[in-house]
Write a protein that holds these residues in place. Structure first.
Motif, PDB file in Angstrom:
ATOM      1  N   SER A  68       0.825  -1.202   0.000  1.00 17.74           N
ATOM      2  CA  SER A  68       0.000   0.000   0.000  1.00 17.74           C
ATOM      3  C   SER A  68       0.861   1.255   0.000  1.00 17.74           C
ATOM      4  CB  SER A  68      -0.914  -0.011   1.235  1.00 17.74           C
ATOM      5  OG  SER A  68      -1.665   1.175   1.314  1.00 17.74           O
ATOM      6  N   ARG A  69       1.945   1.259   0.792  1.00 15.47           N
ATOM      7  CA  ARG A  69       2.832   2.413   0.819  1.00 15.47           C
ATOM      8  C   ARG A  69       3.495   2.624  -0.539  1.00 15.47           C
ATOM      9  NH1 ARG A  69       5.121   4.789   5.167  1.00 15.47           N
ATOM     10  NH2 ARG A  69       5.931   6.129   3.507  1.00 15.47           N
ATOM     11  N   ALA A  70       3.879   1.534  -1.186  1.00 17.81           N
ATOM     12  CA  ALA A  70       4.480   1.663  -2.519  1.00 17.81           C
ATOM     13  C   ALA A  70       3.489   2.275  -3.498  1.00 17.81           C
ATOM     14  CB  ALA A  70       4.962   0.303  -3.012  1.00 17.81           C
ATOM     15  N   LEU A  71       2.244   1.815  -3.456  1.00 18.54           N
ATOM     16  CA  LEU A  71       1.228   2.371  -4.350  1.00 18.54           C
ATOM     17  C   LEU A  71       0.998   3.851  -4.059  1.00 18.54           C
ATOM     18  CD1 LEU A  71      -1.262  -0.632  -4.378  1.00 18.54           C
ATOM     19  CD2 LEU A  71      -0.159   0.351  -6.407  1.00 18.54           C
ATOM     20  N   SER A  72       0.991   4.228  -2.793  1.00 18.02           N
ATOM     21  CA  SER A  72       0.823   5.638  -2.442  1.00 18.02           C
ATOM     22  C   SER A  72       1.979   6.475  -2.979  1.00 18.02           C
ATOM     23  CB  SER A  72       0.724   5.795  -0.922  1.00 18.02           C
ATOM     24  OG  SER A  72      -0.427   5.138  -0.429  1.00 18.02           O
ATOM     25  N   ASP A  73       3.202   5.944  -2.870  1.00 19.83           N
ATOM     26  CA  ASP A  73       4.368   6.666  -3.390  1.00 19.83           C
ATOM     27  C   ASP A  73       4.312   6.777  -4.917  1.00 19.83           C
ATOM     28  OD1 ASP A  73       5.400   7.056  -0.874  1.00 19.83           O
ATOM     29  OD2 ASP A  73       6.724   5.312  -0.940  1.00 19.83           O
ATOM     30  N   ILE A  74       3.811   5.747  -5.569  1.00 22.33           N
ATOM     31  CA  ILE A  74       3.668   5.791  -7.033  1.00 22.33           C
ATOM     32  C   ILE A  74       2.620   6.820  -7.423  1.00 22.33           C
ATOM     33  CG2 ILE A  74       2.998   4.467  -9.073  1.00 22.33           C
ATOM     34  CD1 ILE A  74       4.157   1.974  -7.594  1.00 22.33           C
ATOM     35  N   ALA A  75       1.543   6.898  -6.636  1.00 22.04           N
ATOM     36  CA  ALA A  75       0.509   7.908  -6.906  1.00 22.04           C
ATOM     37  C   ALA A  75       1.100   9.313  -6.796  1.00 22.04           C
ATOM     38  CB  ALA A  75      -0.654   7.742  -5.926  1.00 22.04           C
ATOM     39  N   VAL A  76       1.938   9.545  -5.799  1.00 17.63           N
ATOM     40  CA  VAL A  76       2.605  10.839  -5.665  1.00 17.63           C
ATOM     41  C   VAL A  76       3.475  11.119  -6.889  1.00 17.63           C
ATOM     42  CG1 VAL A  76       4.351  12.110  -4.354  1.00 17.63           C
ATOM     43  CG2 VAL A  76       2.567  10.841  -3.150  1.00 17.63           C
ATOM     44  N   THR A  77       4.148  10.087  -7.360  1.00 12.68           N
ATOM     45  CA  THR A  77       4.999  10.233  -8.550  1.00 12.68           C
ATOM     46  C   THR A  77       4.175  10.686  -9.752  1.00 12.68           C
ATOM     47  OG1 THR A  77       6.433   8.467  -7.735  1.00 12.68           O
ATOM     48  CG2 THR A  77       6.627   9.043 -10.062  1.00 12.68           C
ATOM     49  N   TYR A  78       3.053  10.031  -9.979  1.00 15.62           N
ATOM     50  CA  TYR A  78       2.192  10.411 -11.101  1.00 15.62           C
ATOM     51  C   TYR A  78       1.673  11.843 -10.933  1.00 15.62           C
ATOM     52  CZ  TYR A  78       1.970   5.677 -13.064  1.00 15.62           C
ATOM     53  OH  TYR A  78       2.275   4.476 -13.663  1.00 15.62           O
ATOM     54  N   ASP A  79       1.344  12.212  -9.692  1.00 18.12           N
ATOM     55  CA  ASP A  79       0.867  13.571  -9.443  1.00 18.12           C
ATOM     56  C   ASP A  79       1.950  14.586  -9.816  1.00 18.12           C
ATOM     57  OD1 ASP A  79      -1.057  15.514  -8.293  1.00 18.12           O
ATOM     58  OD2 ASP A  79       0.496  15.758  -6.766  1.00 18.12           O
ATOM     59  N   ARG A  80       3.181  14.317  -9.459  1.00 20.56           N
ATOM     60  CA  ARG A  80       4.272  15.259  -9.747  1.00 20.56           C
ATOM     61  C   ARG A  80       4.586  15.314 -11.235  1.00 20.56           C
ATOM     62  NH1 ARG A  80       8.442  15.504  -4.658  1.00 20.56           N
ATOM     63  NH2 ARG A  80       6.817  15.583  -3.058  1.00 20.56           N
ATOM     64  N   LEU A  81       4.246  14.253 -11.940  1.00 18.58           N
ATOM     65  CA  LEU A  81       4.444  14.236 -13.393  1.00 18.58           C
ATOM     66  C   LEU A  81       3.240  14.793 -14.140  1.00 18.58           C
ATOM     67  CD1 LEU A  81       6.147  10.722 -13.757  1.00 18.58           C
ATOM     68  CD2 LEU A  81       7.228  12.950 -14.162  1.00 18.58           C
ATOM     69  N   GLY A  82       2.199  15.189 -13.410  1.00 16.40           N
ATOM     70  CA  GLY A  82       1.000  15.732 -14.046  1.00 16.40           C
ATOM     71  C   GLY A  82       0.109  14.674 -14.677  1.00 16.40           C
ATOM     72  N   ARG A  83       0.298  13.426 -14.297  1.00 22.32           N
ATOM     73  CA  ARG A  83      -0.496  12.337 -14.877  1.00 22.32           C
ATOM     74  C   ARG A  83      -1.666  12.041 -13.925  1.00 22.32           C
ATOM     75  NH1 ARG A  83       3.942   8.010 -17.075  1.00 22.32           N
ATOM     76  NH2 ARG A  83       2.031   6.758 -17.190  1.00 22.32           N
ATOM     77  N   ARG A  84      -2.654  12.906 -14.007  1.00 19.77           N
ATOM     78  CA  ARG A  84      -3.757  12.921 -13.051  1.00 19.77           C
ATOM     79  C   ARG A  84      -4.542  11.602 -13.044  1.00 19.77           C
ATOM     80  NH1 ARG A  84      -6.760  16.844 -10.471  1.00 19.77           N
ATOM     81  NH2 ARG A  84      -8.974  16.353 -10.179  1.00 19.77           N
ATOM     82  N   SER A  85      -4.903  11.110 -14.195  1.00 20.88           N
ATOM     83  CA  SER A  85      -5.715   9.895 -14.249  1.00 20.88           C
ATOM     84  C   SER A  85      -4.946   8.691 -13.704  1.00 20.88           C
ATOM     85  CB  SER A  85      -6.181   9.617 -15.682  1.00 20.88           C
ATOM     86  OG  SER A  85      -5.074   9.431 -16.550  1.00 20.88           O
TER      87      SER A  85
END
Length: 289
Positions: free
Chosen positions: A221-238
């Motif tokens: 779960s923590r890894a998925l949360s960190d990946i979500a942050v990564t996508y957010d910083r890359l502007g990949r909202r979906s």
């Protein structure tokens, strides 16, 4: 039921993100531990109580309860020293370093982690001691990342990765921050690269790991949360929203209660168009804008 068995159940609750159960079990465990150590008691009781306070510290850190976290980590240190448990002593130092970092005291956090990593008794503790040293160096790398020192972060992370490689592919110290292995070091790179300012490197680190191979639900779960942050910083909202939903499916209680995840959900609600999926996730997490 013995204190040892109670701790095993509490750790299983944490690893599976069963925090409602843990909120009942862990205070009872600590209370019973104090009864057993109240008149001195055996060293093993001190060691188990120290591990219980370390588990409480991890939960308090997760919930951003820093003042209580400091108290729990310091109590863990005192009990570990009374029980002669060098692994718990240095793990309490690692948790104190995490708390110092979260408070913005980066120099202090770095000093605490690296000083503990160089503890002479830790070097005499065999494979477990080497794994704890790797966790401490990994923590130092994360602190350096928070200061924006990308090269320093990578140097320290590579050092931790080297220790993990020497120890082989298995996961050691599963009750210390989810364990230590080449895979958990690589998981650490995701968040570290994000904080060092390179989300593309964070995404590359994420793509190199198998989530199913991580040692428990909490780590996945923590890894998925960190990946979500990564996508957010890359502007990949979906992709960010999709990954948050995957994290929720993996560990609902982790996603719904962790302040860092709730803050990301809140920012998504106000930064662009919303979907039924995002609004539903926000509602389930108690996020109101």
């Amino acid at each position: 039921m013995t204190l040892d068995a109670d701790f095993v159940h509490a750790l299983a609750d944490f690893d599976a993100c069963r925090y409602a159960s843990l909120s009942v079990r862990l205070p009872r465990l600590i209370r019973c531990g104090h009864v057993l150590t109240g008149d001195g008691g055996e060293a093993e009781n001190y060691r188990l109580l120290a591990k219980s306070y370390l588990l409480a510290t991890r939960m308090l850190v997760k919930m951003d309860e820093q003042q209580l976290g400091w108290m729990a980590a310091d109590r863990a240190r005192q009990l570990a020293e009374a029980g002669g448990d060098i692994l718990a002593v240095t793990e309490s130092a690692r948790q104190l370093a995490v708390l110092a970092r979260k408070a913005g005291w980066h120099d202090e956090a770095l000093s605490i982690a690296l000083s503990a990593a160089d503890h002479p008794d830790l070097r005499d503790a065999g494979r477990a001691g080497a794994a704890e040293r790797g966790l401490l160096i990994q923590s130092a790398a994360y602190t350096v990342a928070r200061r924006g020192d990308r090269d320093g972060m990578r140097e320290l992370t590579d050092e931790a990765a080297g220790i993990a490689k020497e120890l082989g592919g298995g996961t050691l110290l599963r009750d210390h921050g989810g364990g230590f292995s080449p895979l958990t070091v690589q998981m650490h790179r995701i968040s570290a690269e994000n904080y060092a300012g390179d989300p593309l490197a964070a995404l590359a680190a994420a793509r190199s790991i198998s989530l199913k191979a991580l040692p428990n639900v909490e780590r996945r779960s923590r890894a998925l949360s960190d990946i979500a942050v990564t996508y957010d910083r890359l502007g990949r909202r979906s992709d960010c929203i999709r990954t948050l939903l995957a994290a929720e499916h993996c560990a609902p209680q982790e996603t719904h209660v962790r302040p860092a995840t709730k803050a990301l959900i809140s920012s998504l609600l106000v930064s662009g168009s919303t979907t039924m999926e995002l609004r539903g996730l926000a509602a389930r997490s108690g996020v109101i804008v």
